[in-house]
Write a protein that holds these residues in place. Structure first.
Motif, mmCIF file in Angstrom:
data_model
loop_
_atom_site.group_PDB
_atom_site.id
_atom_site.type_symbol
_atom_site.label_atom_id
_atom_site.label_comp_id
_atom_site.label_asym_id
_atom_site.label_seq_id
_atom_site.Cartn_x
_atom_site.Cartn_y
_atom_site.Cartn_z
ATOM 1 N N GLN A 288 5.645 11.006 6.663
ATOM 2 C CA GLN A 288 6.843 10.171 6.614
ATOM 3 C C GLN A 288 6.766 9.281 5.384
ATOM 4 O O GLN A 288 5.660 8.876 5.000
ATOM 5 N N ASP A 289 7.889 8.980 4.793
ATOM 6 C CA ASP A 289 8.068 8.033 3.683
ATOM 7 C C ASP A 289 8.472 8.694 2.368
ATOM 8 O O ASP A 289 8.857 8.005 1.427
ATOM 9 N N ALA A 290 8.338 10.036 2.263
ATOM 10 C CA ALA A 290 8.697 10.735 1.025
ATOM 11 C C ALA A 290 8.022 10.103 -0.186
ATOM 12 O O ALA A 290 8.667 9.845 -1.211
ATOM 13 N N TYR B 210 12.564 -6.988 9.720
ATOM 14 C CA TYR B 210 12.888 -5.929 8.755
ATOM 15 C C TYR B 210 11.979 -4.727 8.992
ATOM 16 O O TYR B 210 10.757 -4.845 8.905
ATOM 17 N N ASP B 211 12.579 -3.623 9.322
ATOM 18 C CA ASP B 211 11.908 -2.326 9.526
ATOM 19 C C ASP B 211 11.025 -2.255 10.773
ATOM 20 O O ASP B 211 10.990 -1.267 11.471
ATOM 21 N N ARG B 212 10.247 -3.320 11.044
ATOM 22 C CA ARG B 212 9.343 -3.320 12.203
ATOM 23 C C ARG B 212 9.805 -4.371 13.211
ATOM 24 O O ARG B 212 9.975 -5.537 12.837
ATOM 25 N N LEU B 213 9.940 -3.961 14.453
ATOM 26 C CA LEU B 213 10.412 -4.882 15.491
ATOM 27 C C LEU B 213 9.345 -5.927 15.824
ATOM 28 O O LEU B 213 8.171 -5.590 15.991
ATOM 29 N N GLY C 190 1.580 9.731 11.097
ATOM 30 C CA GLY C 190 2.535 8.621 11.072
ATOM 31 C C GLY C 190 3.239 8.461 9.742
ATOM 32 O O GLY C 190 4.440 8.179 9.691
ATOM 33 N N ASN C 191 2.487 8.619 8.659
ATOM 34 C CA ASN C 191 3.140 8.567 7.346
ATOM 35 C C ASN C 191 2.323 9.319 6.296
ATOM 36 O O ASN C 191 1.245 9.851 6.591
ATOM 37 N N ASP C 192 2.877 9.357 5.084
ATOM 38 C CA ASP C 192 2.263 10.165 4.035
ATOM 39 C C ASP C 192 0.917 9.626 3.567
ATOM 40 O O ASP C 192 0.072 10.386 3.094
ATOM 41 N N TYR D 207 12.349 11.225 4.901
ATOM 42 C CA TYR D 207 12.834 10.286 3.888
ATOM 43 C C TYR D 207 13.749 9.260 4.519
ATOM 44 O O TYR D 207 14.692 9.607 5.240
ATOM 45 N N LYS D 208 13.451 8.005 4.258
ATOM 46 C CA LYS D 208 14.313 6.927 4.743
ATOM 47 C C LYS D 208 14.885 6.205 3.520
ATOM 48 O O LYS D 208 14.129 5.620 2.743
ATOM 49 N N PRO D 209 16.191 6.282 3.317
ATOM 50 C CA PRO D 209 16.783 5.677 2.108
ATOM 51 C C PRO D 209 16.606 4.148 2.114
ATOM 52 O O PRO D 209 17.271 3.443 2.872
ATOM 53 N N ARG E 171 -4.601 0.905 10.591
ATOM 54 C CA ARG E 171 -3.645 0.526 9.539
ATOM 55 C C ARG E 171 -2.958 1.789 9.028
ATOM 56 O O ARG E 171 -3.470 2.889 9.218
ATOM 57 N N TRP E 172 -1.826 1.613 8.331
ATOM 58 C CA TRP E 172 -1.133 2.760 7.728
ATOM 59 C C TRP E 172 -1.825 3.069 6.398
ATOM 60 O O TRP E 172 -1.250 2.817 5.341
ATOM 61 N N ALA E 173 -3.027 3.600 6.447
ATOM 62 C CA ALA E 173 -3.770 3.730 5.192
ATOM 63 C C ALA E 173 -4.510 5.062 5.110
ATOM 64 O O ALA E 173 -4.870 5.655 6.130
ATOM 65 N N THR F 101 -0.700 -1.897 15.330
ATOM 66 C CA THR F 101 -0.055 -3.214 15.245
ATOM 67 C C THR F 101 1.451 -3.105 14.998
ATOM 68 O O THR F 101 2.135 -4.121 14.945
ATOM 69 N N ASP F 102 1.936 -1.880 14.814
ATOM 70 C CA ASP F 102 3.328 -1.678 14.395
ATOM 71 C C ASP F 102 4.110 -0.913 15.463
ATOM 72 O O ASP F 102 3.785 0.234 15.781
ATOM 73 N N ASN F 103 5.132 -1.522 15.997
ATOM 74 C CA ASN F 103 5.983 -0.899 17.013
ATOM 75 C C ASN F 103 6.506 0.472 16.566
ATOM 76 O O ASN F 103 6.681 1.378 17.386
ATOM 77 N N ASN F 104 6.718 0.636 15.273
ATOM 78 C CA ASN F 104 7.231 1.917 14.773
ATOM 79 C C ASN F 104 6.316 3.081 15.131
ATOM 80 O O ASN F 104 6.776 4.199 15.368
ATOM 81 N N ALA F 105 5.016 2.827 15.148
ATOM 82 C CA ALA F 105 4.058 3.888 15.457
ATOM 83 C C ALA F 105 4.330 4.446 16.857
ATOM 84 O O ALA F 105 4.270 5.661 17.082
ATOM 85 N N GLU G 266 0.825 -1.211 0.000
ATOM 86 C CA GLU G 266 0.000 0.000 0.000
ATOM 87 C C GLU G 266 0.861 1.265 0.000
ATOM 88 O O GLU G 266 0.580 2.216 -0.695
ATOM 89 N N THR G 267 1.893 1.256 0.833
ATOM 90 C CA THR G 267 2.829 2.385 0.858
ATOM 91 C C THR G 267 3.894 2.117 -0.216
ATOM 92 O O THR G 267 4.428 1.009 -0.286
ATOM 93 N N GLU G 268 4.157 3.151 -1.029
ATOM 94 C CA GLU G 268 5.052 2.999 -2.194
ATOM 95 C C GLU G 268 6.366 2.281 -1.882
ATOM 96 O O GLU G 268 6.865 1.488 -2.665
ATOM 97 N N ARG G 269 6.931 2.585 -0.709
ATOM 98 C CA ARG G 269 8.277 2.098 -0.418
ATOM 99 C C ARG G 269 8.412 0.577 -0.464
ATOM 100 O O ARG G 269 9.464 0.065 -0.818
ATOM 101 N N TRP G 270 7.369 -0.162 -0.130
ATOM 102 C CA TRP G 270 7.529 -1.608 0.089
ATOM 103 C C TRP G 270 7.883 -2.393 -1.164
ATOM 104 O O TRP G 270 8.600 -3.393 -1.093
ATOM 105 N N GLN G 271 7.373 -1.959 -2.315
ATOM 106 C CA GLN G 271 7.757 -2.644 -3.558
ATOM 107 C C GLN G 271 9.260 -2.472 -3.776
ATOM 108 O O GLN G 271 9.972 -3.388 -4.165
#
Ligand code: GAL
Length: 331
Positions: free
Chosen positions: A242-244, A111-114, A216-218, A262-264, A190-192, A156-160, A35-40
């Protein structure tokens, strides 16, 4: 002379045999959704890096269903993988995946989420507390007084929660001075986008005027803006995300969003690929000097830095890194 030749042959044959037998590692990669662009991009870059290191990747996505993610893990483990990399759908539920993997003697990289409350082997992410700090520092500089809404990431996400720690570390003194009032403070399911919309609608029902939103994010920002614009498109609210994402950068250029973080992705994908291969070969991890408490143990960790994106820094960050194309942002 004869014995010397014999020795040379033996060395060559042994070398050939060993190279021929070298095991090709297979890494399992479990994704949440795209759903969020970065994951692909995370997925593609991770696979490319593992391939470069001589490994294979098999991948599945659970699309927000933690029990599906568990079944996918089980299938991969039964089929035989050498290491498992997980973008957890649910920070707590995923502990079962780690427990299961260990019964197969396979290590798990979060990966990314604890993944919480389990004997997790490794955690690679960005410094998510710092992400929250960057958001709140920026917004409180441009808007040091007024009504703030915090639209947090997925419960559901520790990052939040890490983001919230960073945000409150900055905002609390303003709150104590009475300069900032946090009039709305909730986490999304959800991050939506639809969650950003739902929460902002709720916020606006209770509050006439909002000066700043830290989201939390864009994707959440997209929904927040829809709700704000339905009420009054000219409010000029200061907004952090967040997420650029492309849409967010376009909004920053157009003055509709104040900043994003932005997270590279290239950096996290490359690190994770490297360590997943080390894990597969049962090597002891090299160059790790950080650990993070996941509720059960101190997990060896790598936390990468993130950076602020605003109107001035878009070209220096996301464009310079080749993350987004300049013509797409300014089109
Ligand atoms: C989080 C991540 C964010 C965002 C979000 C949406 O775990 O830290 O960058 O991508 O997931 O999936």
């Amino acid at each position: 002379m004869k014995s010397k030749l014999l020795l040379i042959y033996t060395v060559i044959i042994t070398a050939v045999l060993f190279t021929g037998c070298e095991k090709k590692f297979t890494i399992g990669l479990l994704m949440d959704n795209y759903e969020t662009e970065r994951w692909q991009r995370d997925k593609d870059l991770f696979i490319a890096h593992v391939n470069e290191l001589g490994g294979d990747v098999i991948t599945e996505a659970a699309y927000g269903d933690a029990s599906v993610q568990y079944e996918q893990a089980k299938k991969m483990l039964e089929d035989g993988i050498d290491a498992l990399v997980v973008v957890a759908v649910d920070q707590n539920e995923a502990a079962k995946i780690v427990d299961l993997a260990h019964t197969y003697n396979v290590g798990v990289l979060s990966y990314d989420r604890l993944i919480r409350n389990c004997d997790l082997d490794l955690y690679i992410s960005f410094d998510n507390v710092e992400v929250g700090t960057l958001q709140a520092e920026y917004i409180s500089k441009v808007c040091p007084r007024g009504n703030y809404a915090l639209i947090g990431g997925a419960v559901t996400d520790n990052n939040a929660f890490l983001l919230k720690i960073g945000q409150m570390g900055v905002l609390q003194p303003f709150v104590e001075r009475g300069d900032i009032r946090i009039v709305f403070d909730q986490f999304a399911d959800r991050w939506a986008e639809d969650e950003g919309y739902r929460l902002m609608k709720e916020c606006l029902k209770k509050n006439e005027h909002i000066d700043a939103v830290i989201a939390g994010n864009d994707k959440l920002v997209t929904g927040v803006l829809r709700a704000l614009n339905e009420k009054d498109p000219n409010q000029g609210v200061n907004i952090a995300g967040q997420d650029a994402e492309l849409q967010a950068c376009q909004r920053i250029v157009a003055g509709e969003q104040t900043m994003t973080v932005y997270k590279p992705i290239e950096a996290i994908a490359a690190k994770a690929a490297d360590f997943a291969m080390q894990m597969a070969s049962r090597e002891k991890f090299k160059n790790l000097n950080l650990s993070v408490n996941n509720g059960k143990r101190m997990v060896p960790a790598i936390l990468l830095p993130a950076m602020i994106v605003n109107k001035e820094t878009i070209k220096l960050t996301v464009v310079a890194d080749g993350y987004l194309k300049e013509n797409k942002i300014y089109e």
